[in-house]
Design a protein around this motif. Structure first.
Motif, mmCIF file in Angstrom:
data_model
loop_
_atom_site.group_PDB
_atom_site.id
_atom_site.type_symbol
_atom_site.label_atom_id
_atom_site.label_comp_id
_atom_site.label_asym_id
_atom_site.label_seq_id
_atom_site.Cartn_x
_atom_site.Cartn_y
_atom_site.Cartn_z
ATOM 1 N N MET A 1 0.836 -1.207 0.000
ATOM 2 C CA MET A 1 0.000 0.000 0.000
ATOM 3 C C MET A 1 0.873 1.261 0.000
ATOM 4 S SD MET A 1 -3.281 0.292 0.022
ATOM 5 C CE MET A 1 -3.673 1.724 1.078
ATOM 6 N N PRO A 2 0.903 1.984 -1.104
ATOM 7 C CA PRO A 2 1.678 3.226 -1.115
ATOM 8 C C PRO A 2 1.140 4.217 -0.081
ATOM 9 C CG PRO A 2 0.782 2.707 -3.300
ATOM 10 C CD PRO A 2 0.184 1.730 -2.341
ATOM 11 N N VAL A 3 1.998 5.099 0.385
ATOM 12 C CA VAL A 3 1.621 6.090 1.395
ATOM 13 C C VAL A 3 1.038 7.315 0.697
ATOM 14 C CG1 VAL A 3 2.427 7.478 3.325
ATOM 15 C CG2 VAL A 3 3.536 5.271 2.821
ATOM 16 N N ASN A 4 -0.257 7.514 0.853
ATOM 17 C CA ASN A 4 -0.925 8.689 0.261
ATOM 18 C C ASN A 4 -0.584 8.887 -1.211
ATOM 19 O OD1 ASN A 4 -2.027 9.157 2.751
ATOM 20 N ND2 ASN A 4 -0.484 10.672 3.365
ATOM 21 N N LEU A 5 -0.742 7.851 -1.994
ATOM 22 C CA LEU A 5 -0.457 7.944 -3.426
ATOM 23 C C LEU A 5 -1.406 7.035 -4.175
ATOM 24 C CD1 LEU A 5 1.592 8.912 -5.681
ATOM 25 C CD2 LEU A 5 2.755 6.736 -5.317
ATOM 26 N N SER A 6 -2.107 7.588 -5.167
ATOM 27 C CA SER A 6 -2.972 6.736 -5.983
ATOM 28 C C SER A 6 -2.613 6.907 -7.453
ATOM 29 C CB SER A 6 -4.447 7.068 -5.723
ATOM 30 O OG SER A 6 -4.631 8.460 -5.784
ATOM 31 N N ALA A 7 -3.119 6.005 -8.270
ATOM 32 C CA ALA A 7 -2.781 6.024 -9.694
ATOM 33 C C ALA A 7 -3.277 7.314 -10.329
ATOM 34 C CB ALA A 7 -3.398 4.815 -10.387
ATOM 35 N N PRO A 8 -2.562 7.812 -11.340
ATOM 36 C CA PRO A 8 -2.974 9.070 -11.979
ATOM 37 C C PRO A 8 -4.263 8.885 -12.773
ATOM 38 C CG PRO A 8 -1.135 8.063 -13.171
ATOM 39 C CD PRO A 8 -1.354 7.233 -11.933
ATOM 40 N N ASP A 9 -5.040 9.933 -12.834
ATOM 41 C CA ASP A 9 -6.237 9.964 -13.670
ATOM 42 C C ASP A 9 -5.788 10.367 -15.077
ATOM 43 O OD1 ASP A 9 -8.509 10.550 -15.043
ATOM 44 O OD2 ASP A 9 -9.283 12.022 -13.593
ATOM 45 N N PRO A 10 -5.887 9.441 -16.054
ATOM 46 C CA PRO A 10 -5.390 9.757 -17.408
ATOM 47 C C PRO A 10 -5.950 11.064 -17.945
ATOM 48 C CG PRO A 10 -6.021 7.439 -17.267
ATOM 49 C CD PRO A 10 -6.451 8.084 -15.968
ATOM 50 N N ALA A 11 -7.188 11.390 -17.571
ATOM 51 C CA ALA A 11 -7.807 12.604 -18.097
ATOM 52 C C ALA A 11 -7.126 13.865 -17.571
ATOM 53 C CB ALA A 11 -9.294 12.623 -17.744
ATOM 54 N N ARG A 12 -6.401 13.749 -16.466
ATOM 55 C CA ARG A 12 -5.764 14.941 -15.893
ATOM 56 C C ARG A 12 -4.302 15.086 -16.296
ATOM 57 N NH1 ARG A 12 -8.017 16.148 -9.952
ATOM 58 N NH2 ARG A 12 -6.928 18.058 -10.492
ATOM 59 N N LEU A 13 -3.814 14.123 -17.071
ATOM 60 C CA LEU A 13 -2.431 14.237 -17.559
ATOM 61 C C LEU A 13 -2.449 14.979 -18.892
ATOM 62 C CD1 LEU A 13 -1.045 10.691 -16.725
ATOM 63 C CD2 LEU A 13 -0.582 12.861 -15.548
ATOM 64 N N LEU A 14 -1.659 16.041 -18.960
ATOM 65 C CA LEU A 14 -1.716 16.918 -20.134
ATOM 66 C C LEU A 14 -0.740 16.446 -21.199
ATOM 67 C CD1 LEU A 14 -1.537 20.220 -18.054
ATOM 68 C CD2 LEU A 14 -3.609 19.057 -18.889
ATOM 69 N N PRO A 15 -1.218 16.261 -22.428
ATOM 70 C CA PRO A 15 -0.287 15.967 -23.512
ATOM 71 C C PRO A 15 0.708 17.118 -23.672
ATOM 72 C CG PRO A 15 -2.560 15.624 -24.206
ATOM 73 C CD PRO A 15 -2.618 16.311 -22.880
ATOM 74 N N VAL A 16 1.911 16.793 -24.103
ATOM 75 C CA VAL A 16 2.921 17.821 -24.370
ATOM 76 C C VAL A 16 3.101 17.870 -25.882
ATOM 77 C CG1 VAL A 16 5.316 18.508 -24.019
ATOM 78 C CG2 VAL A 16 4.058 17.359 -22.167
ATOM 79 N N PRO A 17 2.710 18.962 -26.510
ATOM 80 C CA PRO A 17 2.844 19.041 -27.975
ATOM 81 C C PRO A 17 4.265 18.685 -28.397
ATOM 82 C CG PRO A 17 1.614 20.934 -27.159
ATOM 83 C CD PRO A 17 2.091 20.177 -25.954
ATOM 84 N N GLY A 18 4.351 17.789 -29.384
ATOM 85 C CA GLY A 18 5.674 17.384 -29.864
ATOM 86 C C GLY A 18 6.140 16.059 -29.310
ATOM 87 N N VAL A 19 5.340 15.450 -28.420
ATOM 88 C CA VAL A 19 5.693 14.147 -27.837
ATOM 89 C C VAL A 19 4.545 13.173 -28.099
ATOM 90 C CG1 VAL A 19 6.212 12.851 -25.727
ATOM 91 C CG2 VAL A 19 7.015 15.221 -25.962
ATOM 92 N N ARG A 20 4.864 12.002 -28.697
ATOM 93 C CA ARG A 20 3.885 10.921 -28.826
ATOM 94 C C ARG A 20 4.455 9.674 -28.161
ATOM 95 N NH1 ARG A 20 3.259 9.661 -34.454
ATOM 96 N NH2 ARG A 20 5.344 10.567 -34.608
#
Lengths: 409, 409
Positions: free
Chosen positions: B1-20
């Motif tokens: 059990m990680p300490v106060n850490l949960s998996a990221p919500d993909p919808a809240r991760l921002l694409p960076v133009p120029g990276v695929r």
């Protein structure tokens, strides 16, 4: 369960003429426990010592250092368990002084002739009144053949007492060497101390004692590690009672000095290794030998990186030949110009890595066979020189965590 | 059990133009596992990196170092899990090159424009053919919004994916910053790697990228420790795609450079702390702050001595305010002229030690209360200067031993 170590047979521990030892139950922290030990030295003994390099050293360590530097003839030592008298500031110093003064009064000595030692919990005030009250019983118990009792009297979380004896011929005279230790040190800084006491009846120039203690410690107690923690109270004391009749040893490089040092080193090493064998949760005794270095110091640095790595130590516990962990530790040991392509790794007789890569002839079952042993030799050849050095350590098991997580409760 | 850490919500991760980013299952070590990740960078990106100081560094690390020093425009990165390609000698270098060549062929690039990364078991040959076979699927998967997939694709024994995003204003333009990491590093050198990848669309002078990567690592990944082991594969890569339209940042001390660095450091620190929160067996997240030193370096040295001590870490696991262990670690941190009488120790708001001794006002139940928290601040004031530094670590639990003793089986 210590690794290949059992309690000493009192009948096989040799008294050292000029040393008497008494043990008592003072109730320092718990009742019904031998927790107070007094060493009485006949007039004329030479004493040297080596102490922790921890800057947070305990009050008794500060006093011992001053007294040995001061040069007054040391005639007694007083050791309590249950309380380390460390992290106790000025008050701790005063309390340690008070114990020495009480013992000096009973023995008609000057307090400066007494060395104090404490081991136990850190940051709690030393219960001086209980120790003072226990001193008469300890003195009444004093006898030359109480080495085994002393080995028990200085134990804290040790599971077995540690004492060894030897005889040697020095300058034509037969001399006796007997010592005790308690494990602690890097193992149990909670109990706060590695203690070692080594006595001989050989005649040794008092001016040589500090050097003798340092060289013996360097070859024994400074070569063992359990978890890399350095205690606030580590102390190693060497006593020569000057009763054996040999011409006084004045140099450790002359024949008699070398013979004496070799015999004492043998006992000191057994005492130090016993601490590892009884290491918290230890299930294996591991010798880490590093050859082919440019200097002994860099070999030691690599050996300690391996011996301190929690990942290497858990792999030994699991008998898992996950040997890349050893190479990784070699790599981060701090040798900046290390070339991985000259490095060879052996587990006992099994050649695991050749020139920094896996030995094509290495078979997992061979590594597995060695990893299952109770005693394992890890040998690294750095391939860059002719120096060597060795340290001793143990594995890291569930019991290490249990013992250290639960100890105070 | 990680300490106060949960998996990221993909919808809240921002694409960076120029990276695929594309992810595939190549079956490197186990089937049905996302174990191959490819980053594709548009022409014109600036790239910098910081790598393990372990002399036993892995083959891909050696290749990355050479390529970043060589100065060719980096256009792609390829990351496999399941095998670290470390301790593999010349053959390991050839295999890493082969992976790059295969990807270069598919992308019509020069192999010198590709950075390889590997993480997994040490000392086993990289299965190049499986990786090559997986590349087309990874490329077919490539998309700007695949950061969460990438965070999963680089996981080894991580229990949760690690990814964070932020926006900032740099030189009047809004820029995006997104990064991923895997824990590993000092935590899982068995799996052999801490990896971190941080990208922004800000415009940054290519000549500044190495310094930017170094300063970001110093403030984040170089401030965390689990068990003190340094892996053979640690890598941290910073990418600026130069798409945001700001005037290129040419100095980290100018306003725009400071703004960019601060925002990137914030993300890098979250990525690094996430590794500690997901540390093997971790049940607590501990911040060790050392104030009052003469230099930041000596503060860091003391902080690491505390953060590495197995005794301190087991005490945190047990919620046991056995705080002498912290003072002992301060004492052996290696500051030769340290004066214990100027040292103060705090646990969150509780003042534990005053001038090297126990604070008379300190009550065990106050220490106990803080020790039971999931997040704890240990603060030491050395009382000898005005410098400060901070490191982050976790406790040492039974699960640490279990995970590392049993991992390969």
């Amino acid at each position: 369960m210590p690794v290949n170590l059992s309690a000493p047979d009192p009948a096989r521990l040799l008294p050292v003429p000029g040393v008497r030892i008494g043990v008592a139950e003072a109730g320092v922290r718990k009742a019904n426990r031998k927790d107070l030990t007094v060493f009485l030295l006949d007039e004329g003994a030479s004493v040297g010592g080596v102490f922790t390099r921890n800057r947070f050293c305990a009050a008794p360590v500060q006093i011992c250092r001053d007294r040995l530097a001061g040069g007054d003839a040391i005639r007694a030592m007083v050791i309590n368990t249950g309380n380390a008298n460390a992290g106790t500031g000025e008050d701790g110093l005063a309390r340690a002084q008070q114990v020495c003064s009480a013992l000096a009064g009973l023995l008609k000595l000057n307090p400066s002739q007494i060395l104090p030692f404490s081991t136990g919990v850190i940051m709690e005030p030393l219960p001086v009144e209980r120790i003072e009250a226990g001193l008469p019983a300890a003195l009444a118990d004093a006898a030359p053949d109480h080495w085994a009792r002393a080995a028990e009297g200085i134990m804290t979380t040790d599971t077995v007492a540690k004492a060894f004896s030897a005889k040697a011929t020095v300058g034509g005279a037969e001399v006796t060497i007997t010592g005790i230790s308690k494990g602690a040190g890097m193992i149990r800084p909670n109990m706060a101390t590695m203690l070692g006491f080594l006595a001989t009846d050989a005649c040794v120039d008092p001016a040589l004692m500090k050097q003798l203690a340092q060289e013996l410690a360097d070859g024994s107690f400074n070569r063992v590690t359990i978890d890399g923690d350095t205690s606030t109270n580590d102390s190693f004391i060497v006593i020569a009672t000057n009763k054996a009749g040999n011409a006084p040893v004045t140099s450790l490089s002359a024949d008699d000095g070398r013979a004496l040092k070799a015999a004492m080193l043998d006992v000191a090493r057994q005492l130090a290794q016993a601490i590892v064998r009884d290491g918290e949760g230890a299930t294996k005794f591991i010798t880490v030998q590093v050859d082919g270095g440019r200097t002994a110091e860099e070999c030691r640095q690599v050996a300690y990186a391996i011996a301190h790595s929690p990942l290497v130590k858990t792999a030994f516990f699991a008998s898992d030949p996950n040997l890349g962990r050893i190479l990784a530790a070699v790599g981060y040991a701090g040798i900046d110009d290390l070339d991985q392509t000259t490095i060879n790794l052996y587990l006992d007789d099994v050649h695991v890595a050749v020139n920094g890569g896996r030995n094509p002839a290495y078979r997992e079952e061979d590594g597995q066979r060695v990893m299952k042993q109770a005693e394992i030799l890890v040998r690294v050849d750095l391939g860059r020189g002719t120096a060597s050095d060795t340290v001793w350590t143990c594995d890291l098991s569930h019991d290490y965590v249990s013992i250290n997580a639960d100890y105070r409760s």
